[in-house]
Motif scaffolding. Structure first.
Motif, PDB file in Angstrom:
ATOM      1  N   ARG A 110      38.081 115.004  18.297  1.00 27.65           N
ATOM      2  CA  ARG A 110      38.961 114.075  17.595  1.00 27.65           C
ATOM      3  C   ARG A 110      39.308 112.853  18.428  1.00 27.65           C
ATOM      4  O   ARG A 110      39.893 111.907  17.905  1.00 27.65           O
ATOM      5  CB  ARG A 110      40.250 114.788  17.177  1.00 27.65           C
ATOM      6  N   ASP A 138      45.659 110.941  16.491  1.00 28.79           N
ATOM      7  CA  ASP A 138      44.617 111.897  16.872  1.00 28.79           C
ATOM      8  C   ASP A 138      45.231 113.209  17.366  1.00 28.79           C
ATOM      9  O   ASP A 138      44.731 114.294  17.059  1.00 28.79           O
ATOM     10  CB  ASP A 138      43.720 111.300  17.961  1.00 28.79           C
ATOM     11  N   GLY A 141      46.458 115.150  14.360  1.00 24.86           N
ATOM     12  CA  GLY A 141      45.359 115.802  13.661  1.00 24.86           C
ATOM     13  C   GLY A 141      44.818 116.999  14.418  1.00 24.86           C
ATOM     14  O   GLY A 141      44.483 118.023  13.824  1.00 24.86           O
ATOM     15  N   ALA A 142      44.737 116.887  15.748  1.00 26.65           N
ATOM     16  CA  ALA A 142      44.231 117.998  16.557  1.00 26.65           C
ATOM     17  C   ALA A 142      45.169 119.193  16.529  1.00 26.65           C
ATOM     18  O   ALA A 142      44.723 120.345  16.618  1.00 26.65           O
ATOM     19  CB  ALA A 142      44.019 117.534  18.002  1.00 26.65           C
TER      20      ALA A 142
END
Length: 234
Positions: A110, A138, A141-142
């Protein structure tokens, strides 16, 4: 591979890391909270100036002694903001780097930049108005839990957007208010500049609250996902 090695549990995270995560998160929350209080104190001090200038229905008749005291309090509030901001920024960036490094272990695909950018992104003029946000997105999202069967993969990032929008708005508005305040000479100009400063301080306090919420949510998401398959979480 022997049967004994298959049954031996393997740590997913280094020993002692959970404790350091709680400590960092607590430090961030306290530091950012102090910044928010300093912003609210500045709003209070600014409100005293505007009230005194408006007193008696005229700018020129405001009592000079009371105005001087209000200006002194306002300058003290600004000094307090400057003193608490730097240690808060350091603690937050340390937490930001720690979280980037560890979320990178969960989903390295990511991220297009290395963990060091979690620090460097804050230090480059203009770039620091955008790149930290991209890294935060990011990381979010991770750390978002993987979807269950049949569910789409969607990571709601409104906490990131709220925090960053308030942070950038307050930063830019504060710079504008500072330039107006430094060039102000007449009482009417001073009042207008102080009012703008107060608005920037309100935005900054709101950004501080949003930053704590973002940090708590992201850290919580990370630990839930990181320990979901760990034998020590069962």
């Amino acid at each position: 591979m022997s049967a004994s090695s298959e049954l031996r549990p393997r740590r997913m995270l280094p020993s002692g890391t959970p404790h350091s995560a709680r400590g960092l998160l607590a430090a961030v929350s306290v530091a950012v909270g102090i910044v928010a209080l300093s912003d609210l104190f500045a709003v209070f001090a600014g409100a005293r100036i505007t009230m005194l200038i408006d007193e008696d229905q005229g700018f020129a008749v405001a009592p000079q002694r009371r105005l001087d005291a209000a200006y002194s309090l306002y300058e003290s509030a600004g000094d307090f903001q400057s003193v608490v901001y730097l240690p808060c920024a350091i603690v937050f960036v340390v937490w930001f780097f720690w979280t980037r490094r560890n979320t990178g272990l969960l989903a390295p695909d990511r991220f297009s930049k290395g963990p060091g950018w979690a620090i460097g992104a804050w230090l480059i003029p203009l770039v620091n108005l955008w790149l930290p946000y991209r890294i935060a997105v990011d990381m979010w999202g991770a750390a978002t839990p993987l979807p269950t069967d049949g569910e789409p993969y969607r990571a709601s990032i409104w906490p990131v957007n709220l925090w960053w929008g308030l942070f950038v708005s307050s930063t830019l508005f504060r710079r504008y208010a500072a330039s107006r305040y430094e060039s102000a000479e007449a009482l009417t100009e001073i009042r207008a500049a102080v009012t703008q400063y107060m608005a920037a301080d309100v935005l900054s306090a709101a950004a501080a609250v949003a930053a704590v919420y973002f940090a708590v949510r992201l850290t919580s998401m990370y630990w839930r996902k990181a320990t979901a398959s760990s034998p020590y979480s069962r």
